[in-house]
Design a protein around this motif. Structure first.
Motif, mmCIF file in Angstrom:
data_model
loop_
_atom_site.group_PDB
_atom_site.id
_atom_site.type_symbol
_atom_site.label_atom_id
_atom_site.label_comp_id
_atom_site.label_asym_id
_atom_site.label_seq_id
_atom_site.Cartn_x
_atom_site.Cartn_y
_atom_site.Cartn_z
ATOM 1 N N ALA A 438 8.861 17.718 -22.504
ATOM 2 C CA ALA A 438 8.411 18.239 -21.216
ATOM 3 C C ALA A 438 6.901 18.072 -21.062
ATOM 4 C CB ALA A 438 8.806 19.706 -21.064
ATOM 5 N N ALA A 439 6.164 18.422 -22.123
ATOM 6 C CA ALA A 439 4.701 18.347 -22.061
ATOM 7 C C ALA A 439 4.223 16.904 -21.902
ATOM 8 C CB ALA A 439 4.102 18.972 -23.324
ATOM 9 N N VAL A 440 4.816 15.975 -22.649
ATOM 10 C CA VAL A 440 4.408 14.574 -22.569
ATOM 11 C C VAL A 440 4.733 14.003 -21.190
ATOM 12 C CG1 VAL A 440 4.799 12.250 -23.496
ATOM 13 C CG2 VAL A 440 4.574 14.181 -25.050
ATOM 14 N N THR A 441 5.850 14.389 -20.623
ATOM 15 C CA THR A 441 6.199 13.936 -19.268
ATOM 16 C C THR A 441 5.155 14.395 -18.264
ATOM 17 O OG1 THR A 441 8.580 13.969 -19.752
ATOM 18 C CG2 THR A 441 7.952 14.021 -17.449
ATOM 19 N N VAL A 442 4.756 15.658 -18.369
ATOM 20 C CA VAL A 442 3.742 16.189 -17.457
ATOM 21 C C VAL A 442 2.423 15.442 -17.630
ATOM 22 C CG1 VAL A 442 2.357 18.216 -16.891
ATOM 23 C CG2 VAL A 442 4.805 18.465 -17.301
ATOM 24 N N MET A 443 2.050 15.148 -18.884
ATOM 25 C CA MET A 443 0.782 14.452 -19.145
ATOM 26 C C MET A 443 0.814 12.994 -18.695
ATOM 27 S SD MET A 443 -0.610 15.941 -22.791
ATOM 28 C CE MET A 443 0.884 15.537 -23.701
ATOM 29 N N LEU A 444 1.918 12.300 -18.970
ATOM 30 C CA LEU A 444 2.003 10.888 -18.603
ATOM 31 C C LEU A 444 2.159 10.693 -17.110
ATOM 32 C CD1 LEU A 444 4.363 9.421 -21.379
ATOM 33 C CD2 LEU A 444 1.881 9.206 -21.204
ATOM 34 N N GLY A 445 2.893 11.616 -16.477
ATOM 35 C CA GLY A 445 3.161 11.474 -15.061
ATOM 36 C C GLY A 445 4.111 10.328 -14.763
ATOM 37 N N PHE A 446 4.365 10.071 -13.503
ATOM 38 C CA PHE A 446 5.269 9.003 -13.081
ATOM 39 C C PHE A 446 5.075 8.801 -11.593
ATOM 40 C CE2 PHE A 446 7.298 13.100 -13.338
ATOM 41 C CZ PHE A 446 7.784 13.302 -12.062
ATOM 42 N N LYS A 447 5.461 7.651 -11.116
ATOM 43 C CA LYS A 447 5.303 7.328 -9.706
ATOM 44 C C LYS A 447 6.507 7.809 -8.923
ATOM 45 C CE LYS A 447 4.447 3.473 -6.525
ATOM 46 N NZ LYS A 447 4.276 2.001 -6.403
ATOM 47 N N GLU A 448 6.260 8.703 -7.997
ATOM 48 C CA GLU A 448 7.351 9.238 -7.184
ATOM 49 C C GLU A 448 7.630 8.321 -6.003
ATOM 50 O OE1 GLU A 448 7.496 13.413 -6.220
ATOM 51 O OE2 GLU A 448 5.830 13.785 -7.595
ATOM 52 N N ASP A 449 8.884 8.270 -5.625
ATOM 53 C CA ASP A 449 9.308 7.511 -4.454
ATOM 54 C C ASP A 449 10.299 8.376 -3.708
ATOM 55 O OD1 ASP A 449 10.891 5.788 -2.735
ATOM 56 O OD2 ASP A 449 9.900 4.109 -3.735
ATOM 57 N N ALA A 450 9.968 8.736 -2.510
ATOM 58 C CA ALA A 450 10.814 9.670 -1.754
ATOM 59 C C ALA A 450 12.218 9.140 -1.557
ATOM 60 C CB ALA A 450 10.179 9.969 -0.394
ATOM 61 N N ASP A 451 12.333 7.833 -1.281
ATOM 62 C CA ASP A 451 13.663 7.259 -1.072
ATOM 63 C C ASP A 451 14.467 7.313 -2.360
ATOM 64 O OD1 ASP A 451 13.206 6.731 1.562
ATOM 65 O OD2 ASP A 451 12.495 4.682 1.206
ATOM 66 N N ASP A 452 13.808 7.004 -3.500
ATOM 67 C CA ASP A 452 14.507 7.084 -4.778
ATOM 68 C C ASP A 452 14.987 8.498 -5.028
ATOM 69 O OD1 ASP A 452 14.293 4.468 -5.354
ATOM 70 O OD2 ASP A 452 12.678 4.650 -6.816
ATOM 71 N N ALA A 453 14.144 9.467 -4.743
ATOM 72 C CA ALA A 453 14.514 10.861 -4.966
ATOM 73 C C ALA A 453 15.748 11.226 -4.160
ATOM 74 C CB ALA A 453 13.352 11.787 -4.587
ATOM 75 N N GLU A 454 15.820 10.731 -2.927
ATOM 76 C CA GLU A 454 16.966 11.035 -2.079
ATOM 77 C C GLU A 454 18.246 10.422 -2.635
ATOM 78 O OE1 GLU A 454 17.230 9.519 2.101
ATOM 79 O OE2 GLU A 454 17.081 11.650 2.497
#
Length: 629
Positions: A438-454
């Motif tokens: 969880a901590a590494v995910t928060v630190m690394l981050g990621f590119k969000e895409d609204a369409d992908d999320a949907e």
């Protein structure tokens, strides 16, 4: 019916029966050996409600389904009998040459997958018994304990007989002749003879003293050879004598050959594998835990873990514990932690909701939605999951964590399988994997895409209705009883029949559902259109008296992104009951989607009770739902 339709669509999407060399299933996946993987339509497969995703491991094409995979598989072989033959070891013309190592993995998986219910039940019972004794709820010497122990231990002790039956189906030999072979090895007097300490001979040939109880490799090799002996004998015996002589000659040949050659060889191979792997897990400690823990997700994705199934089962049966199984729990916690990190880091509300739900699912031992739906899609969370699992695995093996039963679940429900002297260290390893991922995910981050999320949300649960921001705060609750009218022509059904837990379990509120016969939606009430989803498949309407209705056309139809839908109103429009809201191409949509339409009262808590007024065939404008204050 749903499993049957899914099975039909899967076979169609992988290129039809003619493109399938063989297929079998494990706990969560259908595993196809296709003549041409390029003929498989992965996009079509991912649109199916029951399919979580697809994966290609080596040359194996996998369709990820989850806990319902046995039901889908059963419907598949019922609908297409040729696939049943391939699942039991038969071959079809044009079968491509396969990598030998991959073939071995598939064979082991094909043998052990059907046995998992019995092994899992026995493992859970053994784990619970260990827990009861540890807590002082039961004494080990009582009659009740001994009877329950027999249920758990019996499966493992007579494992050669279970394996002989399953292996026979895989290798294409007669399962009852194979069971006869396994039973001869497990016959009580055979055990006494081989354990007497005196030299044993068969027609002058020395027989090596080997214990076959709980063994795995010897019976696998024996049944594999039996399949060839049985077919060879069958070819030379006249038809009138086959029933009598084929079983007799097969057993007379194979039992002595197994005792003299295959048994000792299989035991040597099994002991070598178990000894080598156990040495690595024990002596490698922290280093082995880091490597294996970090790589566990990849090992499971490729199916390589099936090569270790005989070792795991042999360890549990002979040593009473296994050190590899805890790493699967830790890997699952890593995936759960990574999606929790996505939840913490994401800004998109829909993605946060999906990440949280899949994290909880992974904690329960079902990782496919988290791994394939979220972590692999955004890549960095998957890397974070591997880092967390490596840390947890290193901790676990440094303290010698063991599993004491095959619980059949690598999540919280499977914890009884870890109960024993190293239980708290096991929990520590799982916790470390979760937190670090969880901590590494928060630190690394990621590119969000609204369409992908949907789209991710659509594959797991339909989107929640957004809060109608235009509603004044003082008008946010209902002020009078209200009645809703049928928004479409078709068949009205109870909401619980909607094949989606978000609606079927009334998580969005109480209501009613419809199976439309006409592709048109009209307003069920007079009021304000609070929201028209940009994908046009759903709308929220609020009556003048405060009832808020969400109408959701079809299951997972958000994936169509508005295709086949035409909205006739906009957010903010005033409508009267019966006004046209939406038209849709019923024929096109039903080719790939369940068109069942849910109509729910999202402010259910404002009412004393909500009652369906009519089920069965309905037409536009008939009263179907009443909300009473």
């Amino acid at each position: 019916m749903k499993h049957q339709e899914t099975a039909q669509q899967i076979v169609k999407s992988v290129g039809g029966v003619s493109n399938v060399n063989s297929v079998y299933h494990c706990v969560t996946r259908l595993r196809f050996d296709l003549k041409d993987n390029n003929k498989a339509d992965q996009a079509a497969l991912k649109k199916l409600d029951m399919v979580m995703g697809t994966n290609i491991s080596g040359e194996q094409f996998q369709v990820i389904i989850g806990n319902d995979v046995p039901k889908v598989f059963d419907e598949m072989v019922k609908e297409f009998p040729a696939l049943k033959q391939s699942a039991e070891g038969g071959k079809q013309e044009g079968e491509k040459k396969q990598n030998v190592i991959l073939k071995i993995f598939e064979t082991i998986a094909g043998v052990f997958a059907p046995m998992l219910p019995a092994i899992t039940a026995a493992g859970i019972l053994k784990g619970l018994l260990a827990l009861f004794v540890t807590l002082g709820w039961m004494s080990a010497g009582t009659d009740t304990y001994r009877i329950l122990s027999a249920i758990g231990d019996g499966v493992f002790y007579f494992l050669p007989i279970l394996i002989s039956f399953s292996a026979a189906r895989k290798f294409g030999s007669n399962p009852f002749i194979s069971v006869g072979l396994g039973a001869a090895l497990m016959y009580p007097d055979m055990g006494v003879l081989l354990s007497s300490g005196n030299p044993v001979h068969f027609i002058g040939i020395p027989v090596t003293a080997v214990s076959y109880g709980s063994s795995v490799i010897p019976i696998l090799l024996a049944v594999w050879l039996l399949s060839y002996v049985e077919k060879a004998v069958d070819r030379i015996i006249t038809p009138s004598l086959k029933l009598l002589l084929v079983p007799l000659i097969s057993l007379l040949v194979m039992v002595p050959v197994t005792l003299i050659a295959i048994g000792p060889l299989g035991t040597l191979i099994g002991d070598g594998l178990s000894g080598g792997i156990n040495w690595l897990l024990t002596e490698g400690g922290l280093f082995s835990g880091i490597i294996l823990g970090g790589a566990m997700a990849l090992i499971i994705m490729t199916g390589m873990h099936y090569a270790l199934v005989p070792v795991i089962i042999s360890n549990l049966a002979t040593l009473g514990f296994d050190k590899f199984l805890p790493l699967t729990y830790i890997s699952n916690m890593g995936q759960a932690g990574a999606t929790m990190g996505v939840f913490l880091r994401a800004k998109d509300k829909k993605l946060k909701s999906v990440a949280l739900s899949t994290s909880v699912t992974a904690l329960m031992g079902v990782t496919e939605p988290a791994m394939y739906g979220v972590n692999m899609k955004y890549k960095k969370p998957f890397i974070a999951a591997m880092i967390g699992s490596a840390a947890g695995g290193g901790f676990a093996l440094a303290f010698g964590v063991k599993a004491y039963a095959l619980a059949g679940n690598g999540g919280i429900p499977g914890l009884p399988g870890l109960v024993g002297q190293t239980f708290w260290y096991a929990l520590g390893g799982m916790g470390i994997a979760f937190v670090i991922a969880a901590a590494v995910t928060v630190m690394l981050g990621f590119k969000e895409d609204a369409d992908d999320a949907e789209l991710i949300s659509a594959s797991i649960a339909p989107p929640a209705a957004p809060a109608p921001a235009a509603v004044p705060e003082e008008a946010a609750s209902a002020t009078a009883d209200d009645t809703a009218y049928a928004p479409m022509t078709g068949r009205a059904v109870p909401l619980k029949e909607v094949n989606d837990p978000t609606f079927g379990d009334e998580l969005m509120g109480k209501g009613i559902a419809f199976v439309p016969s006409v592709g048109e939606l009209v307003s069920p009430i007079s009021g304000t259109v609070m929201n028209v989803f940009k994908t046009k498949h759903a709308m929220v309407i609020r009556s003048a008296t405060g009832m808020e209705l969400l109408i959701h056309v079809g299951i997972n139809t958000v994936k169509l992104r508005g295709q086949y839908f035409e909205a006739h109103v906009q957010t903010g429009d005033q409508v009267e009951a019966g006004d046209k809201l939406l038209t849709f191409d019923l024929e096109q949509i039903t080719q790939n989607y369940d068109i069942t339409t849910a109509m729910v009262i999202t402010n259910t808590a404002d009412y004393k009770q909500i009652l369906p007024l009519k089920l069965g065939e309905v037409g536009f404008g008939e009263p179907v739902l009443k909300a009473e204050l």
